[in-house]
Every structure is written in C-alpha cells, then in structure tokens.
Design a protein around this motif. Structure first.
Motif, PDB file in Angstrom:
ATOM      1  N   TYR A 186     -23.959 -67.277 -22.589  1.00 43.45           N
ATOM      2  CA  TYR A 186     -22.831 -66.967 -23.487  1.00 43.45           C
ATOM      3  C   TYR A 186     -23.333 -66.400 -24.807  1.00 43.45           C
ATOM      4  CZ  TYR A 186     -19.786 -69.601 -20.356  1.00 43.45           C
ATOM      5  OH  TYR A 186     -19.089 -70.043 -19.273  1.00 43.45           O
TER       6      TYR A 186
ATOM      7  N   TRP B 141     -17.669 -62.972 -27.585  1.00 46.85           N
ATOM      8  CA  TRP B 141     -16.589 -63.645 -26.863  1.00 46.85           C
ATOM      9  C   TRP B 141     -15.886 -64.615 -27.803  1.00 46.85           C
ATOM     10  CZ3 TRP B 141     -16.999 -68.244 -23.020  1.00 46.85           C
ATOM     11  CH2 TRP B 141     -15.774 -68.382 -22.339  1.00 46.85           C
ATOM     12  N   ASP B 142     -14.552 -64.561 -27.841  1.00 44.70           N
ATOM     13  CA  ASP B 142     -13.821 -65.488 -28.715  1.00 44.70           C
ATOM     14  C   ASP B 142     -13.505 -66.787 -27.987  1.00 44.70           C
ATOM     15  OD1 ASP B 142     -11.815 -64.772 -27.008  1.00 44.70           O
ATOM     16  OD2 ASP B 142     -10.677 -63.622 -28.464  1.00 44.70           O
ATOM     17  N   GLY B 143     -13.981 -66.933 -26.760  1.00 46.02           N
ATOM     18  CA  GLY B 143     -13.735 -68.174 -26.021  1.00 46.02           C
ATOM     19  C   GLY B 143     -12.443 -68.123 -25.245  1.00 46.02           C
ATOM     20  N   ILE B 144     -11.661 -67.074 -25.418  1.00 41.63           N
ATOM     21  CA  ILE B 144     -10.356 -67.006 -24.775  1.00 41.63           C
ATOM     22  C   ILE B 144     -10.223 -65.746 -23.928  1.00 41.63           C
ATOM     23  CG2 ILE B 144      -7.875 -66.835 -25.168  1.00 41.63           C
ATOM     24  CD1 ILE B 144      -8.399 -68.417 -27.782  1.00 41.63           C
ATOM     25  N   GLY B 145     -10.429 -64.612 -24.551  1.00 46.31           N
ATOM     26  CA  GLY B 145     -10.193 -63.350 -23.861  1.00 46.31           C
ATOM     27  C   GLY B 145     -11.382 -62.921 -23.004  1.00 46.31           C
ATOM     28  N   ASP B 146     -11.624 -61.623 -22.952  1.00 46.56           N
ATOM     29  CA  ASP B 146     -12.706 -61.116 -22.117  1.00 46.56           C
ATOM     30  C   ASP B 146     -14.025 -61.128 -22.871  1.00 46.56           C
ATOM     31  OD1 ASP B 146     -10.874 -60.575 -20.106  1.00 46.56           O
ATOM     32  OD2 ASP B 146     -10.312 -58.684 -21.070  1.00 46.56           O
TER      33      ASP B 146
ATOM     34  N   ALA C 286     -18.107 -71.837 -32.876  1.00 45.36           N
ATOM     35  CA  ALA C 286     -17.521 -71.783 -31.540  1.00 45.36           C
ATOM     36  C   ALA C 286     -16.041 -72.130 -31.557  1.00 45.36           C
ATOM     37  CB  ALA C 286     -18.279 -72.719 -30.606  1.00 45.36           C
ATOM     38  N   PHE C 287     -15.653 -73.153 -32.319  1.00 43.12           N
ATOM     39  CA  PHE C 287     -14.309 -73.682 -32.143  1.00 43.12           C
ATOM     40  C   PHE C 287     -13.341 -73.408 -33.286  1.00 43.12           C
ATOM     41  CE2 PHE C 287     -16.905 -76.282 -29.340  1.00 43.12           C
ATOM     42  CZ  PHE C 287     -16.214 -76.095 -28.162  1.00 43.12           C
TER      43      PHE C 287
ATOM     44  N   MET D 234     -13.960 -70.726 -35.664  1.00 46.19           N
ATOM     45  CA  MET D 234     -13.993 -69.308 -35.992  1.00 46.19           C
ATOM     46  C   MET D 234     -13.846 -68.440 -34.743  1.00 46.19           C
ATOM     47  SD  MET D 234     -17.045 -69.605 -38.767  1.00 46.19           S
ATOM     48  CE  MET D 234     -17.133 -67.900 -39.295  1.00 46.19           C
ATOM     49  N   TYR D 235     -13.660 -69.076 -33.592  1.00 46.07           N
ATOM     50  CA  TYR D 235     -13.505 -68.340 -32.331  1.00 46.07           C
ATOM     51  C   TYR D 235     -14.626 -67.354 -32.095  1.00 46.07           C
ATOM     52  CZ  TYR D 235      -8.947 -70.342 -32.072  1.00 46.07           C
ATOM     53  OH  TYR D 235      -7.928 -71.219 -31.988  1.00 46.07           O
TER      54      TYR D 235
ATOM     55  N   PHE E 213     -17.366 -67.723 -29.953  1.00 48.32           N
ATOM     56  CA  PHE E 213     -18.016 -68.592 -28.985  1.00 48.32           C
ATOM     57  C   PHE E 213     -19.426 -68.111 -28.635  1.00 48.32           C
ATOM     58  CE2 PHE E 213     -18.542 -71.191 -25.304  1.00 48.32           C
ATOM     59  CZ  PHE E 213     -17.844 -72.321 -25.653  1.00 48.32           C
TER      60      PHE E 213
ATOM     61  N   GLY F 184     -21.695 -69.047 -31.503  1.00 46.57           N
ATOM     62  CA  GLY F 184     -21.890 -70.496 -31.491  1.00 46.57           C
ATOM     63  C   GLY F 184     -22.859 -70.908 -30.396  1.00 46.57           C
ATOM     64  N   SER F 185     -22.752 -70.268 -29.238  1.00 45.73           N
ATOM     65  CA  SER F 185     -23.666 -70.577 -28.138  1.00 45.73           C
ATOM     66  C   SER F 185     -25.096 -70.231 -28.518  1.00 45.73           C
ATOM     67  CB  SER F 185     -23.281 -69.789 -26.888  1.00 45.73           C
ATOM     68  OG  SER F 185     -21.973 -70.108 -26.506  1.00 45.73           O
TER      69      SER F 185
END
Lengths: 292, 437
Positions: free
Chosen positions: A36, A41-46, A253-254, A256-257, A259, A262-263
């Motif tokens: 990741y 990646w915002d953790g939600i979309g693509d 990751a959580f 500021m979206y 991800f 953050g990973s």
C-alpha cells in the motif's frame, strides 16, 4: 511416539494451523502494508500505483523526522528509567517492611487500561484545576506551567505518565528474576562479609543480566511504536510537539485519508524497530551468560 | 526475542493490515438483504448513543419504530457508535465496500473521498416533490458535488458567543457590538481575575472558529472561502490581520490558561462554573442553557448570547455567522435495498424536522413553524438570528480536504501557541493548498 515425531509429514501437519494463522494475521498484512505504501490511495476509492514516491517523500518530510526524534527520545527515556525500576525491585526483593504492600502499589497501573490512565493524567496535568498545579499554587508558585499545552514540556509530561504506566510491568519482571536467585549464593556472600550493596551489585545484577537485556529490547521497541496514551492525551499536539511515529502514521492513514503515505510510515516504523532490536543485540551480546 | 518481534508485527497488523484485508476483521455491516418476497432489512448506522446523546437517540428510535409500523416487512437494523469511533468505522467499512445501507456523513470535505470512491448514491430523486423546498437554502448544497446531492442534512448550526449575564452585570459591562468594545470587555474581566473566554484548543476546530470570525469581520464573507477554493489567497491582508488579532487576544490573556492542552468538554467547565464569562460554540450547545434539567436553572437563566462584534473598517457585517449543517443522511451505492433505503431516508428527514425542535432543542435543516410551539426564548432568538443571517460560512476544516484540514488545525494550534508568525501561518496554508492541486 518417536516414529510419529520423526515423520516430516506429521510435523508439518501439526505446524500448519499455527503457521497459517501467523501468515494470515501477521506476515501478509506486513507485506500488504509495504505494498500500500507504493500507492496513492485515500483508503476508499481507487488506488494509483506511484512506485516509491511515498517512501522518498517521507525522507524529506520534516514532521516525520520530528516524530521519529520524539519516538527516539522516548526510547532513551524508557531505557534509562529501567535503572529506576531495577533499583526499586532490588529494594523490594530484600526483606524490608511492607515490601508486599509496596509491590501491590506498583502493580496497580498494570490493572488500568490506557484510556483510564490517560484520563487520570489529564486530570493531574489540568492547567487550572489539576492536582499538580493545585499543589504548585499551594506551595507558592505563581504561574505554574500548563503542562500539556506547553510545547517544551508536553513530551516530558507524557513520558512521566508512561513511566508510571509501565512501572509495575518491569518491576514484576525484575522481581521474579531476583527471587529466582538461590538463597544459598546470597547466604554465602553474606557469610563472607559482603554488604547488601555489594551483594546487589556483584551478585544479583550479573545473575539477572539476561533478563535485563530482554527488558531493554522490550522498552525500546515498545517506545518506538508507542501510541495510545499520547493519542488520547494530546493527539500529537500542540502543533505536533508530541507527535510520535505511530500517531503520525495513524493521522495520515485515518484522519487525512492518505492511506498510502500512512502505510509507508508504518513500514518505516517496522524497519526502525528491526534496526533497534538488531543494534541492541549487537551492543549487549556477551560470549557466555553467567549461570547458577 | 521472537515474541517481541511478533508483538510488534501484531501491532502493525492491527493498525494497518486490518483495513487492508478488511473482510476477516469486519464480518459486520454490509448491504442489507432481501429475504423472501417482502421481508427487507435496512442497516442503519448512526452516532447518537443513548448515553451521551439521549435525546437524539430517543428521537431516532421512535422514528424507526414508527416507520417499521407503517411498513410491515421492513426491519431497520441499527448500529450505534460514538463520534470518533464512527469516523474510523466509516473509513474501514468504505475500504472494504461494506458501508451500511443508510448512515450519517459530514458535509463537503469530509464526504468528498466517499463521493469520488462512488460510495454514496445520488438522492436528487427524493428531493423532488416538495421535500427539497422544505430545506433551508444552502444546507443541501453542502452535501452536493457536481450538482448532485449525496446527503440530506439533519441539523443546521450557527456559532454565537454565549456569555454569563451575571458576570457582565457585576463588572458593569454591556454586550459589545464593536471589536474595540469587545477588547475592553476582555480587559476589564481579565483585570478583575475573571477568565474572559474559555476555549478548548486541544481540539483546534474550536480555536478555528475564532479565527474564522475575525477573518470574516476583517475581510468579508468571501475572503476565507476564496482562499480555500483557490480563487483567493491566505496571504490576503485581511486574513493575516485576523491571525495577528488571535495572537493579540492571546497576549491579552483573553483565553483560559492552557487552552492548547484542554479539550472542548473540559473547556466548558469554567463556563458552567461561572469562572469564565464567554464561550463561542455552535448552537448544539443550546439545550444546556435552555432545557437541560441537569444544569441548574439559575445558571441557565444567566446565560445569553451575542453576535460576533464588527471590526471598524472591516468588510464583514454582524449578521454573518460561522456555522453550517451538521451531519446528513446518505444511502450506500452498494446497497441491495437502495429504493427502500431512500424511502426510509425521506421519511426520516420529514419526521426529524418536527421532532428535533420540540424534543431535543436541535435546529433542524428543514424549515420549522415555530408559531404554535412552546419553545424557550433563547431558542427562538437563535432561530430569528438564523433567519436574518446575511451569510453562513461553513467551518474551515469542513470546507477543506482532510489533509489540508489537518494542516489547518495544526497551524491554528501553533498560532494560538505563538510558535509561528501570522505571515508564516498564511504561507503554510498556501503551501498545503498548493500541494493539493
């Protein structure tokens, strides 16, 4: 029985369930985290593959290095405080009055959850009605500091809470190790005329050096990945003054979206911890352990 | 040794891996199911636990049971989380495409990733047929992107300054209408050992509201919004001046001691104990000063509110407010029972408007006929202010994307703490906004 245990197939069969669990719960997530880190990646979309961009960007991210510095400070601080825990354990392990009672007192923080501990210390550090400042005002300090709001003091204030939180844990480990030393050795030393300090320094300490090494690693790794109390008490603030690697990772990751970024922070944290462990093992390795 | 390593790995696995692999850790949630011909289950997630938001919780419960009664065969399956937990759960559920059929979301910047990720379904069709007109203008727009509405707001709030009338009377102070008068009030209170303003800036959105008001009063309603949407700049003199004024107030000891280290709930303490004279907060605090029986009546009667004073020569007028819609309802794009969920959402919004006013003292995002209702005076006054508002500026951190919002909140703390100059405050905002593009 021996026939069964030497059968390679049976051995693998027995290991398999545990191996699968470890793989699924531990190693695969680690690999995924690293993966990741390669994504925007915002953790939600693509996800978008961006190669090592996150990892490279981190190297020049001031806030990341500042957080790492704070984590390192905590690691040093925790390691030094081990000496304090050790001293207390040495005293508790001798037959002093009330040792039993004191031991229980030191163990109490272990019974509380981090959230409860954080609430407790928030009350102690409260700038106006807090226990600490009430005492300071009572003894004539006019302008006691606002502990958690002061960017120069917030780290030390939190470190003290952490030291308190872990006192029971380490004291318990040392106490158990000290109690394991055969009474006959100490008896012999006493007959030879050794003072209690000499006994502690020359006999007890060398005999528990293995345990001490383990606690150093525990303290350092624990500090590098430390998160909960800091997150609850300050959220890394004011303005990043108490940010540590784990809270920075979490924030990215959580909240500021981010991800992928953050990973990447999480992966660096893993590397730091491995590096720390390796370093300590190098520094403290001795040819042979003292046995009794 | 091995044990330590694995404990570290477990930690990482929990923090990051959990979201990654998703499904093993999140068996809950997910699209509702249609079992049989008529049986429908709608999963609904909200953030008003019975403990901390008793009145909200009760309204939700009664709306649901009413709906279930009217629609035999429909079951609403409720999941309740607390505020912070709710946000985290939303992220986790979204990453594994397991959002509940109906849930709550915040407006603008918060919901953008969800919309881009195609998580929410458009709700324009239920706004047709009169429901759309019942909303106060501007509230549904905050939940819209590209002319499509993805959420229906439930609450609308503005942030007045609450003040303690007894304290003001004791020092012979009038409600300030200009910023100069306001500073005199602060000075007098400070000189007499009363905390002028309480603010819990460990949660910097509270401090941000003071900055937003000053920005509005110096630069007018558009300046801050333009700076955020990049048609303007944070280096606008009015915005720098607003930042300077924050530091002036800090230097005057206008704010409670240690504000950067105390949270909003703690900051309320000095105000409720009559140690602090003023408190700037959203109108969701109103029940505490009107109907909440847990607060002594004497105290409730001593609390009034006033509008943020105007700055002489500034472009902003006194009827401009900081505020905006609170949470809104969304329907998940991946829901198996989308049509039934939309029907439920429509029913919920209609009922909520009536019940929120009378039962919870909350200001709904839909129009209320206050004429025949018996409401506390302060509540009616706030509704009147709301009706007369010339502008409502949406909270800065809600307008911004999540990453910039975090930078903004950190910078607000630094500004209050005196760690950075107003110029640097502006420059760092510019950098963060530019990096987004």
């Amino acid at each position: 029985m021996n026939r069964v245990m030497s059968n390679k197939f049976i051995i693998s069969l027995y290991i398999l369930p545990a191996l699968l669990l470890i793989l699924v719960l531990i190693y695969i997530p680690i690999v995924l985290t690293g993966y990741y880190g390669l994504m925007k990646w915002d953790g939600i979309g693509d996800m978008t593959f961006i190669g090592l961009d996150n990892y490279i960007r981190l190297l020049s991210d001031n806030q990341f290095w500042r957080s790492s510095y704070h984590s390192l400070l905590l690691a040093i601080f925790s390691t030094v405080s081990l000496l304090g825990y050790l001293t207390i354990s040495l005293i508790l392990a001798t037959k002093i009055k009330g040792a039993n009672f004191l031991r229980k007192i030191y163990l109490i923080p272990m019974l509380l959850s981090s959230v409860a501990i954080a609430q407790l210390w928030l009350k102690i550090y409260h700038p106006t009605n807090g226990l600490l400042n009430s005492i300071l005002i009572a003894i004539g300090v006019n302008n006691p500091p606002a502990w958690l709001a002061d960017r120069n003091l917030v780290l030390i204030a939190i470190f003290i809470a952490i030291i308190w939180q872990y006192a029971g844990f380490y004291i318990l480990i040392y106490y158990a190790a000290l109690k394991n030393i055969p009474e006959s050795i100490i008896e012999a030393a006493r007959i030879d005329g050794a003072t209690p300090v000499q006994i502690a320094y020359r006999i007890k300490l060398p005999l528990i050096s293995g345990v001490f090494k383990v606690t150093i690693i525990l303290a350092i790794i624990g500090s590098l990945k430390y998160f909960d109390l800091i997150w609850i008490m300050t959220g890394g603030g004011p303005a990043g003054a108490s940010e540590v690697i784990a809270s920075y990772m979490y924030k990215n990751a959580f909240t500021m979206y981010n991800f992928g970024y953050g990973s990447a922070v999480g992966f660096y944290l893993l590397l730091f911890c491995l590096l720390g462990t390796w370093l300590i093992r190098k520094l403290t390795s001795t040819k042979d352990e003292i046995q009794y | 040794m091995r044990k330590m390593k694995s404990s570290l790995l477990v930690f990482l696995a929990i923090l990051l891996g959990l979201v990654g692999c998703g499904s093993p850790a999140q068996p809950e949630g997910g699209g509702g199911t249609t079992t049989g011909a008529d049986e429908v289950t709608i999963n609904f997630m909200h953030l008003w636990p019975a403990g901390s938001s008793a009145q909200h919780n009760r309204i939700v419960e009664s709306i649901i049971s009413e709906y279930e009664e009217n629609n035999p065969g429909v079951n609403i399956n409720v999941d309740v989380l607390s505020n912070d937990q709710y946000k985290e759960t939303m992220t986790v559920l979204a990453s594994s495409r397991q959002l509940p059929d109906v849930g709550l979301t915040w407006a603008a910047g918060y919901m953008t990733p969800f919309i881009q990720g195609n998580m929410f379904t458009p709700l324009d069709d239920i706004l047709e047929g009169g429901l759309g007109e019942s909303f106060i203008p501007g509230t549904t727009e905050a939940f819209a992107a590209n002319d499509t509405t993805y959420g229906l707001p439930l609450e609308l709030n503005i942030a007045p300054i609450y003040y303690n009338k007894n304290i003001f009377a004791e020092y012979d102070l009038d409600v300030p209408e200009t910023y100069e008068e306001f500073k005199n009030v602060v000075q007098t209170l400070q000189a007499n050992g009363v905390i002028p303003i309480t603010v819990g800036n460990r949660e910097p959105w509270t401090g941000s509201m003071w900055y937003m008001y000053l920005a509005d009063r110096f630069g007018g309603p558009e300046t801050l919004t333009n700076a955020i949407n990049r048609t303007g700049t944070f280096e606008d003199p009015a915005l720098i001046q607003a930042a300077e004024e924050i530091q002036n107030l800090v230097d005057m000891n206008a704010f409670v001691r240690g504000f950067n280290g105390i949270g909003n709930e703690e900051a309320k303490g000095p105000f409720m104990n009559e140690q602090a004279a003023m408190y700037l907060m959203g109108t969701w605090e109103l029940p505490n000063y009107t109907t909440n029986e847990d607060v002594p009546q004497e105290f409730r009667e001593s609390i009034g509110f006033f509008k943020f004073p105007v700055v002489e020569g500034g472009a902003g007028d006194i009827d401009s407010f900081v505020g905006g819609p609170g949470v809104g309802l969304f329907v998940s794009e991946n829901s198996q029972v989308k049509e039934q969920s939309k029907e439920f959402v429509r029913f919920f919004v209609e009922r909520w408007g009536e019940r929120a006013v009378t039962d919870a003292g909350v200001i709904p995002a839909t129009r209320v006929e206050t004429g025949e209702l018996d409401l506390p005076d302060m509540y009616i006054e706030v509704l009147e202010e709301l009706a007369n508002a010339s502008n409502i500026t949406l909270y800065a951190d809600v307008q911004m994307s999540a990453a910039v919002a975090q930078t903004h909140l950190d910078l607000i703390q630094s500004l209050y703490g005196g760690d950075i100059t107003p110029e640097e405050f502006a420059r760092r905002h510019e950098e963060a906004l530019a990096a987004e593009q």
